[in-house]
Scaffold this active site. Structure first.
Site, PDB file in Angstrom:
ATOM      1  N   CYS A 131      14.998  82.904  18.540  1.00 27.59           N
ATOM      2  CA  CYS A 131      13.864  82.536  19.401  1.00 27.59           C
ATOM      3  C   CYS A 131      13.749  83.596  20.490  1.00 27.59           C
ATOM      4  O   CYS A 131      14.233  84.721  20.316  1.00 27.59           O
ATOM      5  CB  CYS A 131      14.028  81.127  19.962  1.00 27.59           C
ATOM      6  SG  CYS A 131      15.448  80.895  21.063  1.00 27.59           S
ATOM      7  N   ASN A 191      17.188  82.480  23.326  1.00 27.07           N
ATOM      8  CA  ASN A 191      18.456  82.026  22.735  1.00 27.07           C
ATOM      9  C   ASN A 191      19.170  81.005  23.637  1.00 27.07           C
ATOM     10  O   ASN A 191      20.383  80.935  23.675  1.00 27.07           O
ATOM     11  CB  ASN A 191      19.393  83.197  22.406  1.00 27.07           C
ATOM     12  CG  ASN A 191      20.575  82.849  21.497  1.00 27.07           C
ATOM     13  OD1 ASN A 191      21.613  83.478  21.566  1.00 27.07           O
ATOM     14  ND2 ASN A 191      20.431  81.861  20.649  1.00 27.07           N
ATOM     15  N   ARG A 203      15.604  76.819  21.678  1.00 28.62           N
ATOM     16  CA  ARG A 203      15.333  76.474  20.274  1.00 28.62           C
ATOM     17  C   ARG A 203      16.389  76.998  19.306  1.00 28.62           C
ATOM     18  O   ARG A 203      16.877  76.254  18.444  1.00 28.62           O
ATOM     19  CB  ARG A 203      13.945  77.008  19.874  1.00 28.62           C
ATOM     20  CG  ARG A 203      12.818  76.330  20.611  1.00 28.62           C
ATOM     21  CD  ARG A 203      11.514  77.086  20.474  1.00 28.62           C
ATOM     22  NE  ARG A 203      11.571  78.378  21.158  1.00 28.62           N
ATOM     23  CZ  ARG A 203      10.617  79.283  21.138  1.00 28.62           C
ATOM     24  NH1 ARG A 203       9.517  79.059  20.431  1.00 28.62           N
ATOM     25  NH2 ARG A 203      10.746  80.419  21.801  1.00 28.62           N
TER      26      ARG A 203
HETATM   27  P1  4NP Z   1      13.876  79.690  23.882  1.00 22.96           P
HETATM   28  O1  4NP Z   1      13.146  79.239  25.239  1.00 22.96           O
HETATM   29  O2  4NP Z   1      13.160  80.936  23.421  1.00 22.96           O
HETATM   30  O3  4NP Z   1      13.642  78.528  22.963  1.00 22.96           O
HETATM   31  O4  4NP Z   1      15.318  79.920  24.223  1.00 22.96           O
HETATM   32  C1  4NP Z   1      12.942  80.095  26.314  1.00 22.96           C
HETATM   33  C2  4NP Z   1      13.979  80.394  27.154  1.00 22.96           C
HETATM   34  C3  4NP Z   1      13.780  81.218  28.246  1.00 22.96           C
HETATM   35  C4  4NP Z   1      12.536  81.746  28.478  1.00 22.96           C
HETATM   36  C5  4NP Z   1      11.487  81.458  27.618  1.00 22.96           C
HETATM   37  C6  4NP Z   1      11.698  80.632  26.530  1.00 22.96           C
HETATM   38  N1  4NP Z   1      12.326  82.583  29.600  1.00 22.96           N
HETATM   39  O5  4NP Z   1      11.163  82.996  29.818  1.00 22.96           O
HETATM   40  O6  4NP Z   1      13.269  82.886  30.350  1.00 22.96           O
END
Ligand code: 4NP
Length: 147
Positions: free
Chosen positions: A3, A6, A9
């Site tokens: 994702c 990390n 998801r």
């Molecule tokens: P992930 O969610 O891709 O599902 O881990 C996110 C985690 C952090 C961020 C965006 C999405 N961020 O912008 O820091």
């Protein structure tokens, strides 16, 4: 499992695929996850993801975020991404057809060829995390049976 960060998801997908592989007697299959960004490298999964998964008896506390790297195309047989942005950020890192063929949307295990996204829950409320859990859990159960 890949994702953006990390921390939401893909660590959940890592934990749930491992969980279903164990239930199905396939403990020998190696599972890992990574993010396309370096925003959260070295961190535990998001506390909301840990709490939601924990409520379903899935422990993610031992996981630490890392960034996807081109060597992952050789190290892994299959690479599952969560959304179209992840797909773009992963596939731009190779021009090898065998590598590209390893990459697919996780939710194509539930809805083949539809390229549906696991929605990013990071900026939303608790309902988003439960929705992600239900989607990823079903997809990983189906995927584990196929492997
Ligand atoms: P992930 O969610 O891709 O599902 O881990 C996110 C985690 C952090 C961020 C965006 C999405 N961020 O912008 O820091």
């Amino acid at each position: 499992m890949v994702c953006l960060g990390n921390i939401c998801r893909s660590p959940l997908a890592e934990g749930l695929l491992r969980h279903h592989l164990q239930l199905q007697g396939k403990n020998h299959i190696e599972v890992d996850s990574a993010g396309t960004s370096d925003y959260h490298v070295g961190e535990q999964p998001d506390e909301r993801t840990i709490k939601n998964a924990g409520a379903h008896a899935v422990d993610l506390t031992m996981l630490r975020a890392r960034q996807f790297k081109p060597a992952d195309f050789e190290a892994f047989d299959r690479i599952y991404i969560m959304d179209a942005s992840n797909y773009q950020h992963v596939t731009v890192q190779t021009d090898n057809a065998a590598h590209l063929a390893k990459v697919d949307f996780l939710l194509n295990n539930l809805w083949p060829n539809e390229n549906r996204a696991v929605p990013d829950p990071y900026f939303g409320g608790p309902d988003g995390f439960e929705n992600v859990f239900q989607l990823v859990n079903k997809a990983c159960e189906v995927l584990a049976a196929k492997l």
